[in-house]
Design an enzyme around this catalytic site. Structure first.
Site, PDB file in Angstrom:
ATOM      1  CG  HIS C  53       3.318   2.877   5.786  1.00  0.00           C
ATOM      2  ND1 HIS C  53       3.258   3.866   4.839  1.00  0.00           N
ATOM      3  CD2 HIS C  53       3.240   3.508   6.976  1.00  0.00           C
ATOM      4  CE1 HIS C  53       3.136   5.045   5.440  1.00  0.00           C
ATOM      5  NE2 HIS C  53       3.139   4.843   6.730  1.00  0.00           N
ATOM      6  NE  ARG C  57       0.229  -3.395   4.240  1.00  0.00           N
ATOM      7  CZ  ARG C  57       1.027  -2.484   3.677  1.00  0.00           C
ATOM      8  NH1 ARG C  57       0.923  -1.224   4.016  1.00  0.00           N
ATOM      9  NH2 ARG C  57       1.927  -2.831   2.793  1.00  0.00           N
TER      10      ARG C  57
END
EC number: 2.7.1.156
Lengths: 175, 175, 175
Positions: C53, C57
């Site tokens: 994750h 980003r």
């Protein structure tokens, strides 16, 4: 005289605010408010929930327990002067299964009593089919029964919503 | 000639009416109706469901079993004269995992076959991610795989709906 | 100066695309991007998810870990020059329960910090209440806590959506 004869289905998951929303919709209508409770207190957790919910509703409401004979209760309590709230169909389904009743016949009886109701009926139901397939066959059968009841009632009512986080999404707009 | 080449994704939980809705949408289109079945009968419960569903569909439909080679089946059966219904992507994902196939590669193959399809394809899929996190790692992985497939197909189709209690909510309006 | 001070709740199930959608909404706003992460790496499965994750980003984001002191982090990091993303409330609820904190008091603290925030805050939350009732009491309590938090935050934000298969459905339209 209560408001126009129109039934409402309020679907939602656990803690989605469906009972509160349904109560608000009922309280916005004229007439005596009748709460048809499916819940039966088998243990302390349930007893506590039931007491909290009853206190939440306040003094305008009369509560009638209808864990199994829901169709009959609607026939008795739905009048041109009442607003009936059924909370909830999914617990009723569970009660029927525990009592080894014929759920299809009971659902047919419920749809008949709704069609013949003389005042507005608001029905609350859980949506339980959006998780992983349950391991045990009984839970799968419960999911099937609850889902079929929701479909039959959704087809019959004039308005249906589904709740998420206390907010209603319209599934079937009221005429 | 079948209708305009436009794909539809029908999402929903268990007993949400997604297969029935998808069949209705297919039957509203011109062309031969091809049912690509992901289901394999491993036990009596499944065998019973499959037989009931096949009887429900009626004689306009041809049923083709495609538990694993779904992309290939779409390539073969999607023509300007057919409407293809895939039921369902989530069972297909489960079949792929049981057969220890590469689910990402299979999904890429599926998106390629959909992009190259010569007639409309309607795809049914379960939404399984709205319950409590499952206890076991395999169920969590299944949830991830099924969710990723749903996202990839939803991004590709021209129209997407999610069903609750037999009623469709539009997620992606058709053009 | 960041964009108009308006908070957004992004609800959704597992693998519904909620984090990605929330990040896209944050990136569309002017200002520094602050990611308030609820996740704590207890095992390899979590460590892997967190790393993936973070890589997803990209470099515009600063990540701050806030597994428990979420209200305090919002108070510190929300400024007229920042956009704060909270990911996610449901993991935060789980962290609070594991740490035996008072979840109602913590939620009240969170709503106070949101009301006093000086820049836009985007909050991600799981919807976990649409499966079969969990067998164990802890999971049922978690479902209650998570659902109550979602309702309180949904009532407070200016905009709320729920994601299915990567597609947002508006629950509460922005003004």
């Amino acid at each position: 005289m209560s408001s126009a004869l129109s039934h409402l289905l309020v679907l939602g998951g656990a803690r989605s605010g469906k009972s509160r929303y349904a109560q608000g919709r009922a309280e916005a209508l004229a007439g005596e408010l009748i709460y048809l409770a499916s819940a039966q207190a088998f243990d302390d957790e349930m007893r506590e929930r039931i007491a909290l919910h009853r206190a939440d509703r306040g003094p305008r409401w009369s509560t009638v327990e209808a864990p199994l004979e829901l169709a009959e209760a609607i026939t008795v309590y739905s009048t041109p002067e009442t607003v009936v709230l059924v909370d909830c169909l999914t617990l009723w389904a569970s009660n029927l299964m525990l009592a080894e009743r014929d759920t299809a016949a009971a659902t047919e009886g419920l749809t008949r009593s709704l069609s013949a109701a003389r005042g507005p009926v608001i029905l609350v139901a859980n949506e339980v089919g959006l998780g992983i397939v349950p391991d045990n066959a009984l839970a799968r059968r419960f999911r099937d029964v609850a889902g079929r009841i929701n479909q039959e009632i959704a087809a019959l009512v004039e308005e249906a919503v589904i709740m998420f986080a206390g907010l209603p999404l319209t599934l079937k707009p009221k005429g």
